[in-house]
Write an enzyme that holds these catalytic residues in place. Structure first.
Site, PDB file in Angstrom:
ATOM      1  N   SER A 235      -8.714   1.664   2.579  1.00 53.44           N
ATOM      2  CA  SER A 235      -8.674   3.039   1.666  1.00 53.44           C
ATOM      3  C   SER A 235      -7.960   1.952   1.309  1.00 53.44           C
ATOM      4  O   SER A 235      -6.999   2.372   0.442  1.00 53.44           O
ATOM      5  CB  SER A 235      -7.847   3.684   2.782  1.00 53.44           C
TER       6      SER A 235
ATOM      7  N   LYS B 289       0.875  -1.195   0.182  1.00 52.21           N
ATOM      8  CA  LYS B 289      -0.450   0.019   0.403  1.00 52.21           C
ATOM      9  C   LYS B 289       1.072   0.950  -0.173  1.00 52.21           C
ATOM     10  O   LYS B 289       1.512   1.323   0.970  1.00 52.21           O
ATOM     11  CB  LYS B 289      -0.641  -0.105   1.834  1.00 52.21           C
TER      12      LYS B 289
ATOM     13  N   SER C 134     -10.159  -0.863   6.612  1.00 50.07           N
ATOM     14  CA  SER C 134      -9.710  -0.233   5.804  1.00 50.07           C
ATOM     15  C   SER C 134      -8.846  -1.860   4.493  1.00 50.07           C
ATOM     16  O   SER C 134      -8.213  -2.032   3.841  1.00 50.07           O
ATOM     17  CB  SER C 134      -8.044   0.980   5.261  1.00 50.07           C
TER      18      SER C 134
END
Lengths: 449, 449
Positions: free
Chosen positions: B150, B75, B174
């Site tokens: 996210s 990420k 997330s």
């Protein structure tokens, strides 16, 4: 019959004194020293009944502990099942009465005579003991001087020789300040070693309960009843029982000096002379960022105090003095972002102190000045003009912000004959080592006292 | 060559595949699925060089771990020494590049091929993955649907079969949200078991890094590289190394239902059917005070995020999208007293969850709805109209506020063919037990998958 707790314990054990004699003497002293205004709740009959019960236990060989029968005074922010609890505020007492704080319960179970509730700065939200719904306390060393606070009644009661030990609480020095100003011993344990359960909070992440006593060993006698894991206080979870106080070699000390750590010449001379007399190994170091640390302590204090009192303040605003109300209202104006910044800076202080080098304790004067005159709003020292309130917490709050164990021991008198206190700060959780170091120092500094 | 991490590990160990083959296949899949917009930094040459080095190690019998040579996507809020780090915000990259987050360093040391940086919701401050300086991600199950966020790029990369494993981070769901919406596995460890060092914070008391994978055992393979004591993250101090995943008997589960825990009929039917198929012992319980808990999570999230970003926001306000800027400005209006109240309510949630009775895990759907259509701002379910943003975090934030380990596993499809996820929440620190329970469930629910 002014005695230390150790002497009282010995007198009871050997039969030289009964608890009733100790209690009667304490009541007599309390009456003689009424002008210092140390007590806000004191029931002589109740005291004598507790003492008689203690004597009866001893007679049967069933003393519950070495302190069974010893009179101990309790600051008025500890809940007590017998005496009312008001925190010396007009907003109390409320419904929460009739139970003991964990530490009071421990002392009661050990047979201690719960002697009285002591006067304090309203809600512990100030360090002069001049603001109290029962009126100000007066310093037994000189009744024209303040005791300092917020545990001023406890400090005065011990200094006047009424009791050998009293409980206080400390958020920015409230145990150590009156101990220093009145010339006795005060110990703030590491955050989380002593249960706050049943002690009305001022600022729950800074508060620490602890003893004020006539001698250093008195603290050591009391700590097993004060420290330990309490299921009602999460901060104490996994906290060990109080351990033995060992012997130490010549301790290495770091004396903190410099910007933000100014003190009066009299106090400086007194502490330096005592350090020399002690023979300890002393290095001198400064501390960066004092003003940021102080701002962090204030933000956490005000925010937590306002949070705790929000409901009572809304319900009963006139129960608070205007000054305390102003503090509480100021606290509501601190933003969450400011509070979080303060919490981060708090971590930085801990890291800075840990990085100061190997040592057994940090040293500071407990106060930058001797006990101020009643009515003096300002103090001058080290080129600074400081409010009397701020001069009382001047050094002490460091120990609360970092959660460290701190002790104030007497270390001589000023030229005008007022007590000077020396503060020693240990490492978090190493309360026993700090007391060992303090005992080493005390025996050398106060050998002739 | 869509494979699980376990299959890749086996293929490398047996020599059926080389790391270069795995990497080339992943690059090929990435190109084929370019429309899902999963990656924001991907250097094919760099990937192939890492793979060749891994193959060379295996040839010499010097593989550094079982995952040596496996491609893993990261990420874009994890610092990486090779790829830039932007948190998919126009305000970054700044100066802090050229180092690895602790978890990335662990993976690199184990020989993993750091494949790419994945698309994410700007600063992780949102759960749709529609707001990103690199554009929105699209759901591999249906490109007209969002991935959720996210960690949407990580979820999409795994669901599209590009990589078997990717790293995400989770402040209110997330990791679990895109795992559920894309039909893969996502695990948020207990707060403090996985190092946050080098993962750009959203809310430091809620954030937890963790993996998104193609299969449950893939998580178990990765956790030893993700969990453990890191001297750079105080929350992990004294955190144990990741332990063995044992075998469990039929688990006792508490399915949470009631006010504030509504979900769509499709999702409800999917989860209940999976629970029945699993054969687990399931009780159904409600949770009081959901709205107070949610408000506490929001207050802590906004306050900590505003605190962290204050400096960058002042320096470069146009680097943030208007929505993120609005969130950050809202956070500055929360008072310290409100934040402290939120922190107290947080403790009450932990106590309520602990008091719910003996069980191996709590159960909820991961999401109350299947993956929403791109552009839909509102969701309707259980008699409620909820923003798409709030519907994504609807259940997940509970696990962050209480700091619990949580896993999302696929548990079937909706009538329209979109994935449904089941969330299991364990007890704090008992991550290994939760994974054992999840494995028991997964083998029964997804036996035919």
């Amino acid at each position: 019959m002014t005695q230390t707790l150790t002497q009282q314990i010995d007198a009871l054990a050997s039969g030289v004194n009964s608890s009733s004699e100790l209690a009667a003497s304490a009541l007599e002293q309390a009456a003689r020293h009424a002008e210092i205004n140390a007590f806000v709740a004191l029931d002589p009959d109740h005291v004598m009944r507790q003492a008689a019960a203690a004597d009866e236990r001893r007679r049967r060989g069933r003393a519950m502990s070495p302190i069974d029968g010893v009179p101990i005074a309790i600051k008025d922010n500890y809940l007590t099942e017998d005496y009312p609890t008001t925190a010396c505020s007009g907003a109390l007492p409320l419904e929460r009465q009739g139970q003991d704080a964990t530490i009071v319960a421990n002392l009661r179970k050990a047979g201690a005579v719960i002697f009285a509730k002591t006067n304090m700065h309203e809600w512990a939200y100030g360090a002069t003991n001049s603001t109290s719904s029962f009126g100000a306390t007066r310093n037994p060393c000189n009744p024209g001087r303040i005791t300092g606070g917020s545990s001023g009644g406890s400090g005065a009661a011990v200094a006047a020789g009424i009791v050998a030990a009293a409980l206080g609480s400390d958020t920015g020095g409230s145990i150590r300040i009156p101990s220093s100003a009145c010339g006795v011993y005060g110990f703030k344990p590491s955050y989380g070693r002593a249960s706050r359960h049943g002690v009305l909070p001022l600022s729950w992440s800074l508060d620490a309960p602890g003893p004020i006593t006539a001698a250093l060993d008195d603290i050591i006698h009391l700590m097993p009843f004060i420290c330990g894991d309490d299921r009602n206080d999460p901060a104490t979870f996994h906290s060990p029982a109080f351990g033995q106080i060992g012997l130490v070699d010549r301790p290495r000390l770091i004396n903190l000096v410099g910007e933000g750590l100014e003190r009066s010449d009299d106090v400086d001379a007194g502490v330096l002379s005592a350090l020399r007399r002690s023979g300890a190994d002393v290095a001198h170091r400064g501390l960066d960022r004092m003003s940021a640390y102080f701002a962090a302590w204030e933000a956490i204090l005000h925010c937590e105090a306002s949070s705790y009192h929000a409901e009572l303040l809304a319900r009963n605003p006139s129960g608070f003095t205007a000054l305390t109300r102003a503090h509480l209202e100021a606290g509501t104006r601190i933003s969450g972002v400011e509070l979080l910044k303060a919490q981060r800076i708090r971590g930085q202080l801990t890291r800075q102190l840990n990085g100061l080098g190997d040592r057994d304790a940090l040293v500071l004067p407990t106060l930058p000045v001797v006990a101020p005159r009643i009515g003096d709003d300002w103090q001058s020292f080290g080129g600074r003009q400081v409010t009397t309130q701020d001069s009382m917490t001047w050094f002490c709050w460091l120990g609360n912000l970092a959660g460290l164990p701190c002790i104030s021991i007497p270390c001589g008198r000023s030229p005008e004959g007022l007590p000077i206190g020396m503060m020693l700060m240990g490492r978090h959780g190493q309360d026993e080592h700090l007391l060992a170091v303090a005992r080493w120092m005390d025996r050398r500094i106060n050998a002739d006292a």
